[in-house]
Design an enzyme around this catalytic site. Structure first.
Site, PDB file in Angstrom:
ATOM      1  N   GLU A 197       0.803  -1.229   0.000  1.00  0.00           N
ATOM      2  CA  GLU A 197       0.000   0.000   0.000  1.00  0.00           C
ATOM      3  C   GLU A 197       0.837   1.281   0.000  1.00  0.00           C
ATOM      4  O   GLU A 197       0.807   2.062   0.961  1.00  0.00           O
ATOM      5  CB  GLU A 197      -0.949   0.013   1.206  1.00  0.00           C
ATOM      6  CG  GLU A 197      -1.922  -1.151   1.224  1.00  0.00           C
ATOM      7  CD  GLU A 197      -3.036  -0.992   2.271  1.00  0.00           C
ATOM      8  OE1 GLU A 197      -3.027   0.008   3.014  1.00  0.00           O
ATOM      9  OE2 GLU A 197      -3.914  -1.862   2.314  1.00  0.00           O
ATOM     10  N   GLU A 238      -5.117  -8.615   1.122  1.00  0.00           N
ATOM     11  CA  GLU A 238      -5.742  -8.276   2.406  1.00  0.00           C
ATOM     12  C   GLU A 238      -7.228  -8.066   2.202  1.00  0.00           C
ATOM     13  O   GLU A 238      -7.646  -7.412   1.233  1.00  0.00           O
ATOM     14  CB  GLU A 238      -5.175  -6.977   3.023  1.00  0.00           C
ATOM     15  CG  GLU A 238      -3.804  -7.092   3.623  1.00  0.00           C
ATOM     16  CD  GLU A 238      -3.324  -5.774   4.214  1.00  0.00           C
ATOM     17  OE1 GLU A 238      -4.158  -4.959   4.675  1.00  0.00           O
ATOM     18  OE2 GLU A 238      -2.098  -5.571   4.198  1.00  0.00           O
TER      19      GLU A 238
HETATM   20  C1  FCB Z   1      -4.207  -1.969   5.647  1.00  0.00           C
HETATM   21  C2  FCB Z   1      -2.817  -2.273   6.133  1.00  0.00           C
HETATM   22  C3  FCB Z   1      -2.773  -3.298   7.230  1.00  0.00           C
HETATM   23  C4  FCB Z   1      -3.915  -3.143   8.213  1.00  0.00           C
HETATM   24  C5  FCB Z   1      -5.225  -3.052   7.481  1.00  0.00           C
HETATM   25  C6  FCB Z   1      -6.424  -2.939   8.377  1.00  0.00           C
HETATM   26  O1  FCB Z   1      -4.234  -0.682   5.127  1.00  0.00           O
HETATM   27  O2  FCB Z   1      -2.022  -2.725   5.068  1.00  0.00           O
HETATM   28  O3  FCB Z   1      -1.518  -3.234   7.852  1.00  0.00           O
HETATM   29  O4  FCB Z   1      -3.688  -2.071   9.028  1.00  0.00           O
HETATM   30  O5  FCB Z   1      -5.204  -1.960   6.601  1.00  0.00           O
END
Ligand code: FCB
Length: 489
Positions: A186, A391
C-alpha cells in the site's frame, strides 16, 4: 510449491444446495505485518523504524499505544504457526522488518547485514515450511529505518536504491523456501498518510513531499523487482496496492470529475507507471499547483516499469465521492481518520459523503461489490497479470463471552460476503490465485493502536493468550472443505 495457475475454472460445482466452490489449488492464507505483531523492537540487533518514533510521540497513536511488545510474535511465532496449521491454511503473508536486516543503513550505504535479523526470519520460514504453509514475504510494510527518514525518507531517491539492495539480501537469504516477494504494501498509505495528512509515520504534512514519495515508492518497486529477479531468477515478484473502487452515490455525470481525480490519485498513479511505464497526464495536471514532478528523472519510468508477476489487491471498503458544491461544509468521510491536512492532493472539489448501511468498527462501510469490481477492472485493463487478494477483513469490537469463546458473527458475515465477491470475479475469468485474510491475530492497528480488532484469533493484551474466534473456525472449515463456500453463515 508455487501458487499454482488455475486454468479451467469450474466454480459452479455444488457441494450442497446453494453452495459454491473455489478452484482447486486456490491459495488460502492470512496476512500480518512485522511492526503490528512482532514486538521485541530492541532485540536481535534491530534499530528504530519510523513507526517506533511515531508511536512514541505523544498524541500520535490512540491510547499512547506502541509496537514495543505488540503480540510478542517475535517470541511466540511457533505458537502462531501452529495455529495456522491447525486452521489448515496453505499460505501466509508476512512482512520483514527492514531495521532488523540492515540496522545501520544510511542514505548512501546499506551497512552490514545483521545475521541475527535474518536468522529470525529464516527460523520463521522453516517453521512455516515444516507446517506445510507457503510463505509470501512483503519487504516493506511501512517500517522504514529511522536513519533513512532522517535523511529525507521517501522524498529522497536514495531510499529507493537502498531498498532494492535490502530486497536482494532478503530474497537471496529466504529463497527458495520463499518464492513470492511482494515489494511494497500500500504505497498509497506510505505516501499520502505518511507525508500529506500525517496520520501515519513519519507524520509529515507536506503535499509536495507526498507526491515525491509516490514516485520514489514506485521507483523502489521497480528497482527492487529488478534486484530480486537478478538475485533469484525463479522468484515471483508482487506488488500490493490498496486500490479504490471509486464511484458516486447516484452515478451522476456531475460527479465524473470527482471520480476521475480520486481514481487518478489512488489507483492510476501507481498502476500506470508500474504496468505501462508512464504517469497519467491528468494526475500531473491536477497536482501541478503542488509540484512540477521534477523528481521524475530521465529514465526513471523505464526503471519503474516492472510488471509484477502477481498484483496484490487489498480491499476493505468502497470509496464513494461526490462533487462538492462549496456552499456547505465538505463531507470528509474517506475512512482515513480525522486530519487537519488532507491526503487528497488536487481534489479540492471532491467530497466523501457518509454512507448509509452497515459499517465496521473502523467506521468503514461494508460493500463487497467493490472487490469484484476491482478484480474485474484489473483483469480487463491488465490481462495476463495474476491477481491475489492480499488483504481483506474487518474490525469489530469483539469480546470473550462467558463460554470463553468469541462469537464474531459480524466478521463471519463479512468474510462470507467478500469471498463470494471474489468468486463472482473468478467466475467471469479474473485470474485470482489466492486470498489472504487480514488478519490472523488482533494487532497494533497503526494510529488506532490496539483499539481495533481485525484478527480471527483474539489476543488478550494482558496475558497475550490467543483464542480462536468463531470466524477462525468458520474460515478453517471453508479451507478444509477445499474452498466450498456455504450458502449461509
Ligand atoms: C491496511 C494495512 C494493514 C492493516 C489493514 C487494516 O491498510 O495494510 O496493515 O492495518 O489496513
Amino acid at each position: 510449491m508455487v501458487f499454482t495457475s488455475v486454468d479451467a475454472v469450474d466454480t459452479q460445482q455444488q457441494d450442497e444446495p446453494g453452495g459454491r466452490r473455489f478452484p482447486a489449488n486456490f491459495a488460502w492464507g492470512s496476512a500480518t505485518a512485522a511492526y503490528q505483531i512482532e514486538g521485541a523492537v530492541a532485540e536481535g540487533g534491530r534499530t528504530p523504524s519510523i513507526w517506533d518514533t511515531f508511536s512514541h510521540t505523544p498524541g500520535k497513536v490512540a491510547g499512547g499505544d506502541t509496537g514495543d511488545v505488540a503480540v510478542d510474535h517475535f517470541h511466540r511465532f511457533r505458537e502462531d504457526v501452529a495455529i495456522m496449521r491447525e486452521l489448515g491454511l496453505t499460505t501466509y503473508r508476512m512482512s520483514v522488518a527492514w531495521p532488523r536486516i540492515t540496522p545501520d543503513v544510511g542514505p548512501d550505504d546499506l551497512g552490514p547485514v545483521n545475521q541475527q535479523g535474518l536468522a529470525f526470519y529464516r527460523a520463521l520460514v522453516d517453521e512455516l515450511v515444516a507446517a506445510g504453509i507457503e510463505p509470501a514475504v512483503t519487504l516493506y510494510h511501512w517500517d522504514l529505518p529511522q536513519a533513512l527518514e532522517d535523511a529525507g525518507g521517501w522524498t529522497d531517491r536514495r531510499t529507493a536504491q537502498r531498498f532494492a539492495e535490502y530486497a536482494a539480501v532478503v530474497a537471496t537469504a529466504l529463497a527458495p523456501d520463499v518464492q513470492t516477494f511482494i515489494t511494497l504494501n500500500e504505497p498509497w498509505c506510505s505516501a499520502y498518510l505518511g507525508y500529506a495528512s500525517g496520520v501515519h509515520a513519519p507524520g509529515r504534512q507536506e503535499p509536495a513531499s507526498a507526491l515525491s514519495a509516490v514516485h520514489h515508492l514506485n521507483l523502489a518497486h521497480g528497482l527492487a523487482s529488478s534486484a530480486i529477479r537478478a538475485a533469484v531468477p525463479t522468484a515471483r515478484v508482487g506488488l500490493t496496492l490498496n486500490l479504490a473502487w471509486v464511484h458516486s452515490p447516484a452515478g451522476e455525470t456531475a460527479d465524473d470529475d470527482a471520480v476521475r481525480r480520486v481514481d487518478g490519485l489512488q489507483n492510476r498513479v501507481f498502476l500506470d507507471p508500474v504496468l505501462n511505464g508512464r504517469y497519467p497526464a491528468d494526475v500531473l495536471a491536477d497536482t501541478s499547483e503542488v509540484t512540477d514532478w521534477s523528481f521524475v528523472l530521465d529514465g526513471d519510468l523505464e526503471l519503474v516499469h516492472q510488471v509484477p508477476d502477481v498484483l496484490g489487491v487489498n480491499y476493505y471498503s468502497p470509496t464513494v465521492v461526490r462533487q462538492w458544491d462549496g456552499d456547505r461544509p465538505r463531507e470528509t468521510a474517506d475512512g482515513h481518520g480525522d486530519t487537519s491536512a488532507t491526503p487528497w492532493i488536487g481534489c479540492d472539489g471532491v467530497e466523501f459523503p457518509e454512507q448509509p448501511g452497515r459499517h465496521t468498527d473502523m467506521g468503514w462501510p461494508i460493500d463487497p461489490r467493490g472487490l469484484t469490481e476491482l478484480l474485474l477492472r484489473l483483469h480487463r485493463e491488465h490481462p495476463g497479470v495474476d491477481l491475489m487478494v492480499t488483504e481483506n477483513g474487518a474490525a469489530f469490537p469483539d469480546v470473550v463471552a462467558a463460554d470463553g469463546q468469541v462469537h464474531d458473527q459480524d466478521r463471519v458475515d463479512y468474510l462470507r460476503d467478500h469471498l463470494g465477491a471474489v468468486l463472482d470475479a473468478i467466475e467471469v475469468g479474473a485470474p485470482v490465485r489466492g486470498y489472504f485474510l487480514w488478519s490472523l491475530l488482533d494487532n497494533f492497528e497503526w494510529s488506532f493502536g490496539y483499539s481495533k480488532r481485525f484478527g480471527i484469533v483474539h489476543i488478550d493484551y494482558d496475558t497475550l493468550v490467543r483464542t480462536l474466534k468463531d470466524s477462525a473456525h468458520w474460515y478453517s472449515a471453508v479451507v478444509k472443505a477445499g474452498g466450498a463456500l456455504p450458502a449461509d453463515g
